[in-house]
Design a protein around this motif. Sequence first.
Motif, PDB file in Angstrom:
ATOM      1  N   UNK A 172      41.195  30.493  51.627  1.00  0.00           N
ATOM      2  CA  UNK A 172      41.361  31.941  51.718  1.00  0.00           C
ATOM      3  C   UNK A 172      40.102  32.657  51.256  1.00  0.00           C
ATOM      4  N   UNK A 173      39.551  32.239  50.130  1.00  0.00           N
ATOM      5  CA  UNK A 173      38.331  32.861  49.625  1.00  0.00           C
ATOM      6  C   UNK A 173      37.187  32.676  50.620  1.00  0.00           C
ATOM      7  N   UNK A 174      37.051  31.498  51.187  1.00  0.00           N
ATOM      8  CA  UNK A 174      36.012  31.267  52.195  1.00  0.00           C
ATOM      9  C   UNK A 174      36.173  32.213  53.382  1.00  0.00           C
ATOM     10  N   UNK A 175      37.393  32.350  53.874  1.00  0.00           N
ATOM     11  CA  UNK A 175      37.643  33.236  55.012  1.00  0.00           C
ATOM     12  C   UNK A 175      37.323  34.695  54.677  1.00  0.00           C
ATOM     13  N   UNK A 176      37.695  35.117  53.492  1.00  0.00           N
ATOM     14  CA  UNK A 176      37.414  36.500  53.090  1.00  0.00           C
ATOM     15  C   UNK A 176      35.907  36.745  52.968  1.00  0.00           C
ATOM     16  N   UNK A 199      37.781  34.958  43.232  1.00  0.00           N
ATOM     17  CA  UNK A 199      38.669  35.748  44.088  1.00  0.00           C
ATOM     18  C   UNK A 199      38.800  37.177  43.567  1.00  0.00           C
ATOM     19  N   UNK A 200      38.884  37.316  42.262  1.00  0.00           N
ATOM     20  CA  UNK A 200      38.950  38.665  41.673  1.00  0.00           C
ATOM     21  C   UNK A 200      37.607  39.384  41.811  1.00  0.00           C
ATOM     22  N   UNK A 201      36.514  38.648  41.625  1.00  0.00           N
ATOM     23  CA  UNK A 201      35.185  39.239  41.790  1.00  0.00           C
ATOM     24  C   UNK A 201      34.968  39.725  43.221  1.00  0.00           C
ATOM     25  N   UNK A 202      35.525  39.017  44.179  1.00  0.00           N
ATOM     26  CA  UNK A 202      35.341  39.360  45.591  1.00  0.00           C
ATOM     27  C   UNK A 202      35.765  40.795  45.888  1.00  0.00           C
ATOM     28  N   UNK A 203      36.817  41.237  45.232  1.00  0.00           N
ATOM     29  CA  UNK A 203      37.365  42.567  45.496  1.00  0.00           C
ATOM     30  C   UNK A 203      36.308  43.654  45.316  1.00  0.00           C
ATOM     31  N   UNK A 219      27.093  38.880  48.239  1.00  0.00           N
ATOM     32  CA  UNK A 219      27.640  37.557  47.974  1.00  0.00           C
ATOM     33  C   UNK A 219      27.422  37.091  46.534  1.00  0.00           C
ATOM     34  N   UNK A 220      26.265  37.341  45.978  1.00  0.00           N
ATOM     35  CA  UNK A 220      25.999  36.911  44.610  1.00  0.00           C
ATOM     36  C   UNK A 220      26.979  37.512  43.598  1.00  0.00           C
ATOM     37  N   UNK A 221      27.510  38.689  43.893  1.00  0.00           N
ATOM     38  CA  UNK A 221      28.482  39.342  43.001  1.00  0.00           C
ATOM     39  C   UNK A 221      29.767  38.520  42.869  1.00  0.00           C
TER      40      UNK A 221
END
Length: 89
Positions: free
Chosen positions: A42-46, A74-78, A83-85
């Motif tokens: 899921x994380x990869x797809x997002x 996953x929380x950082x992705x939001x 990408x580095x974030x």
Amino acid sequence: MDYLLAAQQLEQEHTMSYVTIAERHGIAKGRQEGRQEGQAELLLNQIRRRFGPLSEAVTQRILTAKASQLETWSLNFVDAAELDDVFRG
């Protein structure tokens, strides 16, 4: 005759199979691994959707990460602007 057939069917429905502690542990471990793989996918797809194609190194980093790390990313992705974030923290 119907009585015997009904009794056999009832007995079969209520027969519980024995699961050893080792089997239970294996089942639980398998479920955890399945959840972890699902979270990584899921994380990869997002990430791909937001940031585009990923390098093999980033993909492997996510696929081999521990569950706690996947949760953090996953929380950082939001809130990630780049990408580095995602991988901070």
